[in-house]
Motif scaffolding. Structure first.
Motif, PDB file in Angstrom:
ATOM      1  N   ARG A 153       5.446 -14.670 -10.250  1.00  0.00           N
ATOM      2  CA  ARG A 153       4.877 -13.371 -10.593  1.00  0.00           C
ATOM      3  C   ARG A 153       4.218 -12.768  -9.367  1.00  0.00           C
ATOM      4  N   LEU A 154       4.231 -11.452  -9.287  1.00  0.00           N
ATOM      5  CA  LEU A 154       3.559 -10.792  -8.169  1.00  0.00           C
ATOM      6  C   LEU A 154       3.088  -9.420  -8.603  1.00  0.00           C
ATOM      7  N   LYS A 155       2.196  -8.844  -7.783  1.00  0.00           N
ATOM      8  CA  LYS A 155       1.685  -7.507  -8.056  1.00  0.00           C
ATOM      9  C   LYS A 155       2.062  -6.607  -6.889  1.00  0.00           C
ATOM     10  N   ASP A 156       2.335  -5.336  -7.188  1.00  0.00           N
ATOM     11  CA  ASP A 156       2.582  -4.416  -6.085  1.00  0.00           C
ATOM     12  C   ASP A 156       1.250  -3.815  -5.633  1.00  0.00           C
ATOM     13  N   ARG A 157       1.308  -2.871  -4.680  1.00  0.00           N
ATOM     14  CA  ARG A 157       0.077  -2.338  -4.096  1.00  0.00           C
ATOM     15  C   ARG A 157      -0.763  -1.569  -5.109  1.00  0.00           C
ATOM     16  N   ARG A 209       0.472  -3.312 -10.186  1.00  0.00           N
ATOM     17  CA  ARG A 209       1.413  -3.423 -11.304  1.00  0.00           C
ATOM     18  C   ARG A 209       2.097  -4.779 -11.233  1.00  0.00           C
ATOM     19  N   PHE A 231       4.964  -7.580 -11.613  1.00  0.00           N
ATOM     20  CA  PHE A 231       6.407  -7.796 -11.494  1.00  0.00           C
ATOM     21  C   PHE A 231       6.674  -9.295 -11.528  1.00  0.00           C
ATOM     22  N   PHE A 260       5.032  -7.479   0.209  1.00  0.00           N
ATOM     23  CA  PHE A 260       4.821  -8.085  -1.106  1.00  0.00           C
ATOM     24  C   PHE A 260       4.382  -9.540  -0.897  1.00  0.00           C
ATOM     25  N   ARG A 261       3.268  -9.912  -1.498  1.00  0.00           N
ATOM     26  CA  ARG A 261       2.784 -11.280  -1.371  1.00  0.00           C
ATOM     27  C   ARG A 261       2.751 -11.940  -2.741  1.00  0.00           C
ATOM     28  N   ASP A 275       6.800  -2.903   0.203  1.00  0.00           N
ATOM     29  CA  ASP A 275       6.065  -2.171  -0.828  1.00  0.00           C
ATOM     30  C   ASP A 275       5.590  -0.842  -0.229  1.00  0.00           C
TER      31      ASP A 275
END
Lengths: 566, 566
Positions: free
Chosen positions: A95-99, A102, A104, B94-95, B141
């Motif tokens: 799982r990751l978050k964008d800037r 949000r 993803f 993206f991290r 991003d």
């Protein structure tokens, strides 16, 4: 390709973290390089092999009416939430978050994305059926990545999804893919078997796995010694043996001080495990579950979970829970009077007589426990089958072997289309959910599976259709101008004839070159040595130990014939 | 492919979020579908186009001696930390964390990964030079993803990296890629120009961008009207015009109540912006920076940042900082007596005379300010060039146009090899860092760029080599059996001749079919209509408005000739 120019390094030593043959050979032949646990880079020879498998898959998918698309690897959480999988998937999903914070994920599979595409584009029955697929990189944060690309965290997968108007359509799409998969794995040269499987986290109403027989396989596969039956151990159905001629006796409480394990009980009662009904206690999310099995059987957690329904966290209960539901310390649990939310009774217990069980009281067991007189619950098949048991189709003894799962096809039914409103209008203007199937092939894992079946002590023995190069042309002495010139001519001519050829023009000893060509597994080797003066070269197959001399005139017709047989 | 079976939907309306032609047409022709902001799925026609560009890129890269590999999209933080980019890259990267809380990123580029592979595999000068590349999905991003796949957050990129023993080798590898890139973009049918560019976050000692001329391009590109000179606006060198015949006058403080902006000053002093030296104040990480420019010029932040050195956060200073360094409210800053850590003086100011500047005191300006008498700092080129200025090569007037960056090649020098110990041993046993280059092509962006150059009011006009299909065969009345049969025969024969053909066998009106074929931009259309009875079909090029009748006998030779010209 000329080997002197090729980015290519082989290793003599076995890499320390490589446990199985395919992993060892892929590392030694320089096909892959590790970046992190379960994450690999593919070097030129490795990538060529991937492309060859991809092409076979693409050809057969297109032939079966599939249409290739390419979806994003990053998927917004809202889509995965629509199917409920955002919370169902645990740590395995990256799982990751964008800037903008949000959410993803990196797609572990793409059911939701394909369903979303289709619900937006397909409106009527006239546009159905449809089968779309992609060859794309998938991500799964495996608890224990291992065996190189066999169980990696990033891997290339072909995933296809079919959309039909009804269940008959789904069956036909499923059969279509079943046939295509058989062709694909045959073309890959694999010895494999299609077996019944559990649908797992993807959900659905039927599934078949394509298993490559291999001792290093992570799955246990059940085969019938007589008929075609095959199933994953998770799925393989246990047959109830009938117990006749025994009378149900009266229940009897017995003092069993500090006797807890099945072994201790066998000693104490001087009988075997089959006489005992053991009670396993689980936590399934916020519920407690007791499963009653014969003492000599192994629980099948997939069957148990399927009986419970949707479960996210599932594990053996801790000591405290055991005490709470049994009223006794661990070791004395039994079905009579137990206070779990769910009680599952293996059919063998329901059909048997006079079992010995724990008494839910410290230092006591009960003999002559019978179903349904003494306890009640859900009866079903909750155990693993064992070698030699009866095949559920023909009754002959079954065998259990290890297998590598290279493909998996599912009937999804309306699991996703209903949750996501993927509907179509029929002839009568009625709106119905589409009926779906999904079909996966692990492209990179297939490479590992092929190597597991095609290797010897010298290295890989690629089937020709997968080999990074079909033919290696090796001048014994690169410094000998005649040999090099002859080799270059043969190399060029074979390429002109459409073969995938490598020229080992490195300035190395012949022994080093032969070892490398064997290690990377090129099916045909043409060696140009001293006999060139007599107009002869040496032809050697990777699968044979002896080479044969052959005149230059005979070479091309011989190669042409040979290639038809490889 | 038969269109009746193809997964393919076109749109009549312009999608609301699509601003530029390529985005509109890609959506309308159904080439792409959006999943999230800046994230797209490629439908069959879109993917076919990607594959065609990939093949051109692959062929030219292989011809230039490149070797294809495939690297992981997820990269462990430790690797990126070795080059220092883990902290240099901001929100654009993206991290994510794995289940063990280890840090990873989705690779925005792969310098560190390729350097890591090479340092592990290449040991001596004998193995150099080497050029390895991949065609792989990249993630950035973007602050403002827009224009469809032109500025997306996930995109397909070809990235290549060269490793040489010295700077001459690097120059030769760079030239080799420069030539290959020219061939690639020519084969894509693009009107483009290679221009000098800044190296940006990747770092290095020289870089060239391949810019496709387009009004919607996000970059400003400077061209010479006379010679070959071209540069990105960020990079384009400003030439100092000599000022002669003016005497330096004595500095004079002038009361300018509430006069702050350049416009107000021009009014107040009755002169133009060129007479003023404006002072821009920035925060570069923890440092304050003042930049002195002519009042009528635009600051070039890239040039400014390059003069400062490594900067992560760079922005205009806030009011408080301005007050602290000038001792006055905003609007009265000037170079004389200002207290910033760094003072950058544009060469035009250093070479000019008697400027009017702020006095660093409320309601006061100073006239007749001169360098170096009244202030000192680093002199350089810190502004954007303007249309009509002198070309730095030949002095002719320059023009400025918009461009789309489709390729970018960099000389990296030893930026990564020194940081990451990517060394080799030379003939004398001496250990040296390799000298690197990196070379990128935005595969998916190239599609958008092609569409920007090849379209009309009816849709896309693909160059043949990129078109998803080269020829469309269209029976006017699918229900007319003769027409359909003739169309199917032509379709099959053209495929047998090796063309990429689509048969529009949909049961739709001819007008609908023609519109779709035009929209998706197939270069050649063969229409089978009423004249079939006379043995004639219609041949129409997408680039021409009129069709010509042609007999069936003439068709195949005509097509063969035609294809040579397309």
């Amino acid at each position: 390709m000329k080997m002197s120019k090729m980015f290519f390094t082989t290793m003599k030593e076995t890499p320390s973290d490589a446990e199985i043959t395919s992993h060892i050979l892929m590392m030694r032949a320089g096909l892959i390089k590790k970046t992190a646990s379960g994450i690999y880079n593919y070097m030129p020879l490795g990538l060529k092999t991937i492309k060859k498998i991809e092409n076979i898959v693409r050809e057969e998918m297109n032939r079966a009416g599939g249409q290739e698309i390419l979806c994003s690897a990053i998927i917004p959480s809202e889509l995965i939430e629509e199917s409920g999988r955002w919370s169902l998937y645990g740590d395995e999903m990256f799982r990751l978050k964008d800037r903008h914070s949000r959410d993803f994920c990196l797609g572990p599979t793409h059911e939701e994305v394909f369903t979303d595409i289709i619900r937006n584009e397909i409106k009527t029955y006239k546009q159905l059926p449809i089968n779309i697929y992609q060859i794309q990189t998938k991500y799964r944060d495996e608890r224990r990545p291992r065996f190189g690309i066999m169980r990696a965290r990033e891997f290339v997968m072909k995933d296809a999804y079919s959309f039909d108007r009804d269940f008959e359509g789904q069956d036909s799409s499923f059969q279509n893919m079943y046939d295509a998969y058989n062709k694909i794995f045959e073309r890959c040269g694999l010895e494999f078997k299609a077996v019944e499987a559990d649908s797992g986290a993807i959900g659905g109403v039927g599934s078949v796995e394509f298993m490559v027989k291999s001792e290093v396989g992570e799955d246990a596969v059940v085969f019938c010694s007589n008929c075609d039956y095959g199933a994953n151990l998770e799925k393989a159905q246990a047959i109830v043996q009938e117990h006749i001629g025994e009378d149900k006796k009266i229940i009897e409480k017995i003092h069993t001080p500090a006797i807890r394990s099945i072994e201790e009980l066998c000693d104490f009662f001087s009988c075997d495990g089959a006489k005992f009904a053991k009670t396993l206690i689980y936590k399934a999310d916020d519920k407690t579950v007791a499963v009653i099995l014969r003492g000599d059987r192994e629980a099948n957690e997939i069957k148990i979970k399927n009986a419970i329904g949707t479960v996210i966290d599932f594990d053996m209960a801790d000591e405290e829970t055991v005490k709470a539901v049994t009223g006794a310390p661990v070791g004395f649990a039994g079905p009579v009077g137990i206070k779990t939310d769910i009680l599952l009774i293996d059919q063998e217990i329901a059909n048997g007589f006079n079992f010995i069980t724990g008494a839910n009281e410290e230092d006591y067991h009960i003999a002559n426990v019978n179903y349904p007189e003494d306890f009640d619950g859900v009866v079903g098949d909750f155990r693993n089958v064992e070698e030699g048991e009866a095949c559920p189709v023909c009754g002959s003894p079954i065998t259990i072997a290890r297998g590598i799962e290279v493909g998996h096809i599912f009937k999804l039914g309306t699991r996703y289309s209903e949750a996501m409103n993927c509907n179509f209008t029929d002839e009568n203007g009625k709106i119905n959910p589409m009926v779906m199937g999904c079909y996966g092939i692990g492209i990179t894992r297939t490479i590992a599976a092929i190597i597991e079946q095609y290797n010897d002590e010298f290295g890989i023995k690629w089937p020709r259709q997968i080999a990074p190069f079909e033919i290696a042309v090796v001048p014994v002495m690169t410094k000998d101008e005649d040999q090099l010139k002859a080799a270059e001519k043969i190399y060029t001519q074979l390429m002109d004839l459409g073969y995938d050829v490598i020229l080992d023009d490195r300035n190395e000893r012949a022994g080093v070159k032969f070892k490398d060509i064997d290690l990377i597994g090129i099916p045909v080797r043409i060696t140009i040595g001293k006999k060139l003066k007599e107009g002869k070269v040496e032809l050697k197959l990777r699968t044979e130990s002896e080479s044969t001399d052959i005149t230059l005139d005979e070479l091309y017709p011989k190669i042409e014939n040979l290639m038809k047989t490889l």
